[in-house]
Design a protein around this motif. Structure first.
Motif, PDB file in Angstrom:
ATOM      1  N   TYR A  23      25.419  36.755  40.031  1.00 20.23           N
ATOM      2  CA  TYR A  23      25.799  37.522  38.847  1.00 20.23           C
ATOM      3  C   TYR A  23      27.105  38.240  39.135  1.00 20.23           C
ATOM      4  CZ  TYR A  23      24.855  40.488  34.705  1.00 20.23           C
ATOM      5  OH  TYR A  23      24.891  41.109  33.477  1.00 20.23           O
ATOM      6  N   THR A  46      30.336  42.839  41.064  1.00 20.87           N
ATOM      7  CA  THR A  46      30.051  43.425  39.759  1.00 20.87           C
ATOM      8  C   THR A  46      30.645  44.828  39.709  1.00 20.87           C
ATOM      9  OG1 THR A  46      27.940  44.095  40.727  1.00 20.87           O
ATOM     10  CG2 THR A  46      27.937  42.124  39.327  1.00 20.87           C
ATOM     11  N   GLU A 103      27.428  35.382  33.984  1.00 18.76           N
ATOM     12  CA  GLU A 103      27.810  36.753  33.650  1.00 18.76           C
ATOM     13  C   GLU A 103      27.075  37.212  32.391  1.00 18.76           C
ATOM     14  OE1 GLU A 103      31.949  37.656  33.831  1.00 18.76           O
ATOM     15  OE2 GLU A 103      32.123  36.891  35.887  1.00 18.76           O
TER      16      GLU A 103
END
Length: 214
Positions: A4, A58, A37
């Motif tokens: 992510y 992130t 994402e």
């Protein structure tokens, strides 16, 4: 492994190189990497198929309340977590995530070479490294020193670069099991070049393998 890389704050230019490197590690070491994402990936149903979740640089708030609940449940049920570089700049208002990463980002000087001291060689993320690892990166500092709550794997020698502010004990990478599943964090990985360095890739692979075996 779910990777992510959503950002709502600073966005690292190295994210595409990092995603590509993690995918390549998966191909070469027989694990599947799904990169996204999209915060919708964080639900109990979606996460059920994963062993490890990696937050790759992130920043800012990157999940809604449902996603936070799903990630927390995943980890508390034994799922593995890997945080890379900017993961420490993420979800400042969510206490669980701070505990999961281990420390909150505070600042950094300019990118420059420095000496990394390996604190422990009995871990898959560090077993391949020399006692002192010299490389160029962005040397993150943290609001608090995590040492009392984690097992520190790497520290940076502040005498080897300009602008350090944490003192003689400046952790860079660590692991813990305080939140249920295994958590590994490394502050390394700011530059695109990081994701082409064999030693750095072996460091990441070792962290992933550690998190996956909880």
């Amino acid at each position: 492994m779910l990777t992510y890389s959503r950002t709502t704050g600073f966005r690292h230019e190295s994210i595409p190189a990092g995603v590509a490197a993690l995918r390549d590690l998966g191909r070469r070491h027989d694990f599947e990497v799904v990169a996204t994402e999209d915060p919708a990936a964080f639900s109990a149903a979606e996460l059920a198929g994963f062993t490890v979740i990696t937050f790759l640089s992130t920043s800012g708030p990157v999940l809604d309340d449902g996603g936070r609940a799903a990630l927390e449940r995943f980890v508390r049920d034994g799922g593995g977590f890997v945080g890379i570089h900017g993961a420490a700049t993420t979800e400042y208002d969510w206490p669980f995530f701070g505990d999961l990463v281990g420390a909150r980002f505070d600042g950094h000087p300019e990118v420059q070479p420095a000496r990394i001291v390996i604190s422990r060689h009995d871990h898959p993320a560090t077993a391949h490294l020399p006692p002192v690892w010299e490389r160029t990166d962005e040397w993150y500092e943290f609001r608090t020193n995590p040492r009392d709550a984690v097992t520190v794997l790497l520290t940076v020698d502040e005498s080897s670069y300009a602008g350090g502010g944490m003192g003689d004990d400046h952790p860079l990478a660590w692991h813990h099991g305080n939140c249920g599943g295994r958590s590994f964090y490394t502050a390394l990985g700011h530059t695109e070049e990081s994701y082409a360095e064999p030693a750095m890739l072996a460091h990441l692979l070792g962290g992933i393998r550690y998190a996956a075996t909880g």
